[in-house]
Design a protein around this motif. Sequence first.
Motif, PDB file in Angstrom:
ATOM      1  N   LEU A  54       1.041  -1.522   0.269  1.00  0.00           N
ATOM      2  CA  LEU A  54       0.077   0.020   0.139  1.00  0.00           C
ATOM      3  C   LEU A  54       1.043   1.484   0.128  1.00  0.00           C
ATOM      4  N   VAL A  55       1.709   1.602   0.459  1.00  0.00           N
ATOM      5  CA  VAL A  55       2.811   2.358   0.499  1.00  0.00           C
ATOM      6  C   VAL A  55       3.739   2.520  -0.462  1.00  0.00           C
ATOM      7  N   VAL A  56       3.940   1.090  -1.376  1.00  0.00           N
ATOM      8  CA  VAL A  56       4.296   1.082  -2.612  1.00  0.00           C
ATOM      9  C   VAL A  56       3.295   2.026  -3.880  1.00  0.00           C
ATOM     10  N   SER A  57       2.476   1.824  -3.352  1.00  0.00           N
ATOM     11  CA  SER A  57       0.993   1.988  -4.351  1.00  0.00           C
ATOM     12  C   SER A  57       1.187   3.476  -3.795  1.00  0.00           C
ATOM     13  N   ALA A  58       0.914   4.165  -3.094  1.00  0.00           N
ATOM     14  CA  ALA A  58       0.782   5.647  -2.607  1.00  0.00           C
ATOM     15  C   ALA A  58       1.918   6.281  -3.399  1.00  0.00           C
ATOM     16  N   LEU A  59       3.381   5.977  -3.255  1.00  0.00           N
ATOM     17  CA  LEU A  59       4.490   6.204  -4.138  1.00  0.00           C
ATOM     18  C   LEU A  59       4.177   6.415  -5.398  1.00  0.00           C
ATOM     19  N   MET A  60       3.945   4.977  -5.956  1.00  0.00           N
ATOM     20  CA  MET A  60       3.656   5.093  -7.466  1.00  0.00           C
ATOM     21  C   MET A  60       2.328   5.918  -8.176  1.00  0.00           C
ATOM     22  N   ILE A  61       1.768   6.419  -6.772  1.00  0.00           N
ATOM     23  CA  ILE A  61       0.306   7.216  -7.955  1.00  0.00           C
ATOM     24  C   ILE A  61       1.586   8.949  -7.992  1.00  0.00           C
ATOM     25  N   ILE A  62       2.082   8.608  -6.433  1.00  0.00           N
ATOM     26  CA  ILE A  62       2.543  10.582  -6.528  1.00  0.00           C
ATOM     27  C   ILE A  62       3.476  10.346  -7.437  1.00  0.00           C
ATOM     28  N   VAL A  63       4.635   9.500  -8.215  1.00  0.00           N
ATOM     29  CA  VAL A  63       4.841   9.793  -8.861  1.00  0.00           C
ATOM     30  C   VAL A  63       4.795  10.248 -10.628  1.00  0.00           C
ATOM     31  N   THR A  64       3.508   9.356 -10.544  1.00  0.00           N
ATOM     32  CA  THR A  64       2.927   9.221 -11.828  1.00  0.00           C
ATOM     33  C   THR A  64       1.688  10.485 -11.526  1.00  0.00           C
ATOM     34  N   MET A  65       1.329  11.212 -10.696  1.00  0.00           N
ATOM     35  CA  MET A  65       0.898  12.683 -10.560  1.00  0.00           C
ATOM     36  C   MET A  65       1.931  13.969 -11.218  1.00  0.00           C
ATOM     37  N   TYR A  66       2.811  13.791  -9.918  1.00  0.00           N
ATOM     38  CA  TYR A  66       4.081  15.070 -10.488  1.00  0.00           C
ATOM     39  C   TYR A  66       4.385  14.599 -12.006  1.00  0.00           C
ATOM     40  N   MET A  67       4.652  12.987 -12.621  1.00  0.00           N
ATOM     41  CA  MET A  67       4.876  13.038 -14.133  1.00  0.00           C
ATOM     42  C   MET A  67       3.772  13.436 -14.872  1.00  0.00           C
ATOM     43  N   SER A  68       2.769  13.434 -14.793  1.00  0.00           N
ATOM     44  CA  SER A  68       1.592  14.255 -15.239  1.00  0.00           C
ATOM     45  C   SER A  68       1.342  15.460 -14.840  1.00  0.00           C
ATOM     46  N   VAL A  69       1.963  16.383 -14.135  1.00  0.00           N
ATOM     47  CA  VAL A  69       2.237  17.963 -14.191  1.00  0.00           C
ATOM     48  C   VAL A  69       2.683  18.124 -14.487  1.00  0.00           C
ATOM     49  N   SER A  70       4.191  17.454 -14.680  1.00  0.00           N
ATOM     50  CA  SER A  70       5.306  18.004 -15.827  1.00  0.00           C
ATOM     51  C   SER A  70       5.400  18.023 -16.826  1.00  0.00           C
ATOM     52  N   GLU A  71       4.371  16.684 -17.410  1.00  0.00           N
ATOM     53  CA  GLU A  71       4.176  16.972 -19.109  1.00  0.00           C
ATOM     54  C   GLU A  71       2.750  17.611 -19.119  1.00  0.00           C
ATOM     55  N   ARG A  72       2.289  18.200 -18.553  1.00  0.00           N
ATOM     56  CA  ARG A  72       0.778  19.013 -18.821  1.00  0.00           C
ATOM     57  C   ARG A  72       0.856  20.049 -18.808  1.00  0.00           C
ATOM     58  N   THR A  73       2.176  21.016 -18.407  1.00  0.00           N
ATOM     59  CA  THR A  73       2.223  22.065 -17.624  1.00  0.00           C
ATOM     60  C   THR A  73       2.154  23.557 -18.273  1.00  0.00           C
ATOM     61  N   LYS A  74       1.869  23.382 -20.264  1.00  0.00           N
ATOM     62  CA  LYS A  74       1.382  23.980 -21.276  1.00  0.00           C
ATOM     63  C   LYS A  74       0.011  23.807 -21.465  1.00  0.00           C
TER      64      LYS A  74
END
Length: 173
Positions: A54-74
Amino acid sequence: MPRKLKKAAEDIRNLKDNGKYLFGATTVGDILDTVNQYVQIASIVLAAIAGISLVVSALMIIVTMYMSVSERTKEIGILRALGERKKDIRRLFTAESLLIGVFSAVLAVVVTWLIGSGLNSMLYGIVKYNMVQITPGNVIGTFVIALIIAFLAALLPARRASRLNPIDALSAD
């Protein structure tokens, strides 16, 4: 009756002759106690593994969402320039994270059902009982936990996305 049985087994175990024990006694209750101890140990180990996952899945969601924010900045900059509020941007990323949580819960329930069905079909011939039982409470609990983890994991990335300056976001590569 069980008290008398335990007392009799204990009396037999304690019979001595010249300091040596004469007999040993094992009851069905002793065997069940041992089996229960093994089951409790297995439950604790499985709960620990589940907690780590569960901790690992939470970390992976955080990483995925940060990547999404970075890629969708424009895209975030365009939305903000068109008048979307910070709250709307937060809701967008929170909703995406909750969708990840729903899909992961569905996948978990399906995989668990498949594995449980396979184990039940293999073990039914031995014990004449379905060992793996999935109740509606298990399914609801899975969905609730998945949504809570996904929501908590989305808070920081959604906050970061909502705080982006529209002008800087539009000029990002």
